[in-house]
Write a protein that holds these residues in place. Sequence first.
Motif, PDB file in Angstrom:
ATOM      1  N   LYS A 131     119.549  28.709 111.289  1.00 57.10           N
ATOM      2  CA  LYS A 131     120.585  29.452 112.015  1.00 57.10           C
ATOM      3  C   LYS A 131     121.954  29.201 111.389  1.00 57.10           C
ATOM      4  N   THR A 187     124.167  32.151 109.793  1.00 57.70           N
ATOM      5  CA  THR A 187     125.436  32.490 110.453  1.00 57.70           C
ATOM      6  C   THR A 187     126.447  31.394 110.160  1.00 57.70           C
ATOM      7  N   ALA A 204     129.555  29.761 112.456  1.00 55.29           N
ATOM      8  CA  ALA A 204     129.246  29.795 113.887  1.00 55.29           C
ATOM      9  C   ALA A 204     128.595  28.485 114.299  1.00 55.29           C
TER      10      ALA A 204
END
Lengths: 128, 112, 247
Positions: free
Chosen positions: C238, C242, C245
């Motif tokens: 993740k 991203t 983030a």
Amino acid sequence: MSRRPYIRKVERNWWIRQPRYISYMIRELTSLFVGLYCALLAVGLVRLAQGPAAWDGFVAAFSSPLGVTFQLACLAFAIYHSVTWFALTPKAMPLRMKGEPVPGIVIVGAHYAAWAVVSIVVLIGAGM
Amino acid sequence: MARSNKPMLWLPFAGGGLVAALIIPVLILITGVLVPLGVLHLRYETIAAFAHNPLGKLIVLGAVALPAWHAAHRLRMTAHDLGLGSGIAIKAACYGTAWLLILAAAGALIAV
Amino acid sequence: MSETITLEVLRYHPETDSEPHFQRYVVPYRDDWVVLDALNHIKDNLDATLSYRWSCHMAVCGSCGMTINGEPKLSCHSFLRDYRGKVVRVEPLDHFPIERDLVIVMDSFMEKLGSVKPWLIPKVEKPLSAGEYLQSPGQMQVFHQYTQCINCLLCYAACPQIGLNEDFVGPAALALAHRYNLDSRDGGRDARAEVVASNEGIWECTFVGACSEVCPKHVDPAAAIQQTKISASVGWLKDLLTPGAHR
């Protein structure tokens, strides 16, 4: 009183000490045979790219007594890998359905079912 | 201490372990038993046709690359277990061999 | 003459010994005695210099872990009748320095245990007046088995990776980190990941599984660690997909 803690060294052959360590080491060594068979597959692809004559030579080589002996050893270890890998899946990937844990045997069983399906599909694809 | 980038090595190891468990035994059954016994014939045309198909290429590459990585990573850990060290030489030998096989397979699949 | 059983106990006195040695004791055999009873008989009647840890005698306190005939065991949980006719070899737990006789130095474990923050880190701190952090029985069931750990260290003695790398955080601490990560009231996964998902954390584990086999409380640290590997890998992916983030 003086403190003088004694440190014991781990022997290099620690894994022979107990049956559970021996079966662990056999499980880990399956990777050697999986790796060697991958090398055979890679060589096969290279021979395939070189044309029909090279391919037939490759088929003859892996069908030789030496090729078959090597592959039977690979097969035994590969099956040991499959069995031990599937056996550990409920620990690594426990599932819950409607808040209740899915029994381990169901998770292992699903992997065996997938194993059977993949094997049958590959056999049919190969012309069985 | 900091969070490790080990997932980069571990994810293909775990994926490769599953792929190897599902597909390697039947492949050996074919090349090591059924073809030598004459039950099955792996004709050049059949295999080449499969390897020409883009999806076929991807499947074949996955069946070689992921198990090869799985084997390399596990052998590296086993070398450590056996007291053979965990230095750059072991890493290079294990992952380097895997990359060699993966690149040879990928090159052949592009050429075929 | 009534039946006896022989114990071979590893002795080490830092004041006088340069290295440990075995000493034999012959004790009365009793069907309902555990190895700890035999050690207490030695201490009370044969040799008061013998040192070992124990407290509850009922597999709750986790003090009396020892290596008994090569296997990490609670000595209060190992009946002499299972060794009848054999010599019982009693050694300190593997992979820990020996302080004296059967007493090990466990400072390294205490440090590792604290480093994974094995306590509730609420997602949002509430004032006391706001009441309890509620949890349903179903939510509790998810992590319940991991709360059973008694810090007896049998899993550390059974784990080859602890023997090969003493900095490995190890089974019990990682299982307890998982216990809190799984808790519906907890929001400390990221704070724990600095240690749990570091090179010395979960990634040192090769899933031998011995930790879970020797656990006297049926905790499954091996499972906890593999599940943490998967969730840490998902988190890593993740972060990769991203960037910037924060999870």
